[in-house]
Design an enzyme around this catalytic site. Structure first.
Site, PDB file in Angstrom:
ATOM      1  N   ASP A 307       0.827  -1.198   0.000  1.00 53.81           N
ATOM      2  CA  ASP A 307       0.000   0.000   0.000  1.00 53.81           C
ATOM      3  C   ASP A 307       0.870   1.260   0.000  1.00 53.81           C
ATOM      4  O   ASP A 307       1.917   1.300   0.646  1.00 53.81           O
ATOM      5  CB  ASP A 307      -0.890  -0.032   1.243  1.00 53.81           C
ATOM      6  N   GLU A 354       0.674  -0.525  -5.133  1.00 52.34           N
ATOM      7  CA  GLU A 354      -0.499   0.349  -5.061  1.00 52.34           C
ATOM      8  C   GLU A 354      -0.027   1.749  -5.420  1.00 52.34           C
ATOM      9  O   GLU A 354       0.555   2.467  -4.610  1.00 52.34           O
ATOM     10  CB  GLU A 354      -1.092   0.299  -3.656  1.00 52.34           C
ATOM     11  N   ASP A 413     -11.085   1.042   0.091  1.00 51.29           N
ATOM     12  CA  ASP A 413     -11.276   2.446   0.481  1.00 51.29           C
ATOM     13  C   ASP A 413     -12.362   3.145  -0.331  1.00 51.29           C
ATOM     14  O   ASP A 413     -12.741   4.274   0.000  1.00 51.29           O
ATOM     15  CB  ASP A 413      -9.969   3.228   0.312  1.00 51.29           C
TER      16      ASP A 413
END
Length: 525
Positions: A307, A354, A413
């Site tokens: 991430d 990501e 998200d």
């Protein structure tokens, strides 16, 4: 012809119904794997597996190496003879369906796990004892540190509550424990043997259950995509046990913390509050902490998604104590040196970068130089402002994808796809429908297709049909769940991470639909 095109589903084990209070690694997870195989899918993407703390976020864990005790299946412990069946019966206020109530689950389940750990220590077989001792020996590099941290934290959290104070370890532990002084920690160990052994036993339970589930999935041809955040929580064994590798003051207080700068979405940016790495100190060690972190992750999963990948090229540094992220600055990250060190130790490993948000040429060069696939999110593709005279050129549109990329209809998200369609403006919905169906249509027809769920289904097909080598669909978008199924809304607290769905929704019709799409678009063959 064999292809590299794969597809799968994004869902965290906490989201399964059928076990007390929260989804676990027990029967519901195995049922999901069976359904995934029937649907012709070869990937299962999950969120981070670490033990969660304040806010219940898997991205703010007490340890990036440990497993989340709440995921342990109690019925399985009883079947193995590791827990007394009478001790694991949940009270009536703990439900096996509906949203996760983390406060209630923690209050009930943690003492039950401690009781099970004690039962195991007193009653386990010789073979299980050998297995347990081997687990402790093989994982001592992180397990000892984690068990120390959690037992010290439990003691001083309770003391802080009595004194009506609060904080993170660097603000209220005794100075010698705060600094992780070896002699102080050794003394603590000698005085808290049983509590430390309990923590280690619970981690053994997690490891045995997760290992069995992963083996089951792998034997069915399913690889697991794991997820690690670039940063770790301030209240974690990771920071406490490796303070020299972070930008900290002598007392453990951060010098600066992580966040993102002001942008279109937030005038003050996002202040995450994670301690920042001291990359110079990391480099002097050959980046051993990150190598160990990736190695551990690959023991648990088959593919690693990192991430906030852009933070390796440059990260937003905010002075500690600031109330917003406005007064931060960009600082160069480790760049290629980190990943060269990881490759030197571990070889070529499967990593997904990501790369969402503010992505510069430097970030793209780092991603491409390492050969990592980036991410494409279909929900970002249909901004009316991107539709020009010569057609849409938004890089998130399926016809624009590079082969070496991973497409998602949305992420944990985002809104769910149905939630996004329900709330999007008429022009965006019209553009989306025209793209998905390949013809002009009026706003009224587009809205009808969106409201009925047909447009969402068409967008799932667009993702799977795309040129991207990998397609991952959130479970919510397979089921057609609206925003009541949203997993996380960044910068908020409340219902995040609590969504669960009934396993009866894993129908044969839905499996057949995914199997058909995978076959017709050459995935998983």
């Amino acid at each position: 012809m064999k292809t590299n095109r794969t597809s799968g589903i994004l869902v965290h084990p906490t989201s399964f119904s059928g076990s007390a209070g929260i989804g676990t690694l027990g029967t519901p997870s195995y049922k999901f794997v069976d359904w995934l195989a029937a649907a012709g899918q070869t990937l299962w993407q999950i969120l981070p597996l670490g033990p969660t703390g304040y806010g219940d976020s898997p991205y703010a864990s007490f340890s990036t190496f440990a497993g989340n005790p709440l995921l342990i299946d109690l019925d399985d412990l009883a079947k193995r003879g590791w827990a007394d069946a009478a001790s694991i019966v949940p009270p009536e206020w703990i439900k096996d369906s509906g949203r996760v109530d983390y406060g209630a689950v923690v209050y009930w389940k943690n003492p039950v796990l401690a009781t099970a750990a004690d039962f195991f220590q007193k009653n386990c077989s010789t073979a299980d004892r050998v297995k347990y001792e081997a687990f402790k020996n093989d994982n001592s590099a992180w397990l000892d540190n984690y068990a120390n941290f959690m037992t010290i934290k439990a003691f001083y959290d309770a003391k802080a509550a009595e004194e009506k104070t609060s904080g993170i370890w660097f603000s209220y532990w005794p100075a010698d424990l705060r600094s992780c002084d070896p002699s102080a920690v050794s003394k603590w160990n000698a005085e808290h043997v049983q509590e430390i052994e309990s923590i280690k036993t619970i981690q053994f339970f997690f490891a045995e259950q997760w290992g069995a589930l992963k083996k089951y999935a792998n034997e069915k041809g399913i690889k697991i995509i794991g997820d690690i955040p670039i940063f770790v929580a301030p209240d974690s064994a990771d920071v406490w046990g490796s303070q020299s590798l972070f930008q900290l003051e002598a007392d453990g207080t951060p010098k600066a913390v992580a966040g993102v700068p002001p942008d279109y979405f937030s005038a003050t940016g996002q202040l995450w509050g994670n301690p920042l790495y001291d990359w110079d100190a990391m480099a002097k060690t050959g980046y051993y902490w990150w190598v160990a972190r990736i190695r551990r992750c690959l023991e648990l999963v088959d593919i690693v998604r990192i991430d906030h990948f852009r933070g390796f090229e440059a990260y937003w540094s905010v002075p500690f104590g600031e109330e917003t992220a406005v007064n931060g600055k960009w600082i160069p990250g480790p760049g290629r040196a980190l990943f060269d060190a990881i490759k030197k130790e571990l070889g070529d490993i499967p990593i997904i970068a990501e790369d969402l948000g503010l992505i510069t040429e430097g970030v793209r060069a780092l991603r491409d130089g390492c050969g990592f696939p980036g991410m494409k999110v279909l929900q970002f593709a249909f901004d009316p402002g991107e539709a020009g005279k010569d057609g849409m050129v938004n890089a998130f549109l399926p016809h624009m994808y590079e082969k070496n990329s991973v497409v998602y209809t949305g992420t944990h998200d985002n809104q769910t796809m149905q939630g996004w369609l329900d709330s999007a403006g008429d022009e965006a919905v019209k553009i989306t429908a025209e793209y998905a169906y390949g013809r002009e249509m009026g706003a009224e027809e587009a809205r009808r297709l969106a409201s009925s769920g047909e447009l969402r289904t068409a967008l799932v097909r667009c993702a799977i049909a795309s040129a991207a080598d990998t397609a991952v669909i959130p479970m919510q978008d397979v089921l057609g769940v609206g925003d009541e199924g949203r997993m996380n809304e960044p910068s908020t607290v409340g219902t995040n991470w609590t969504w669960r769905f009934d396993l009866s929704e894993l129908t044969e019709d839905r499996a057949r639909r995914l199997l058909f799409l995978s076959k017709i678009y050459g995935r998983n063959i």
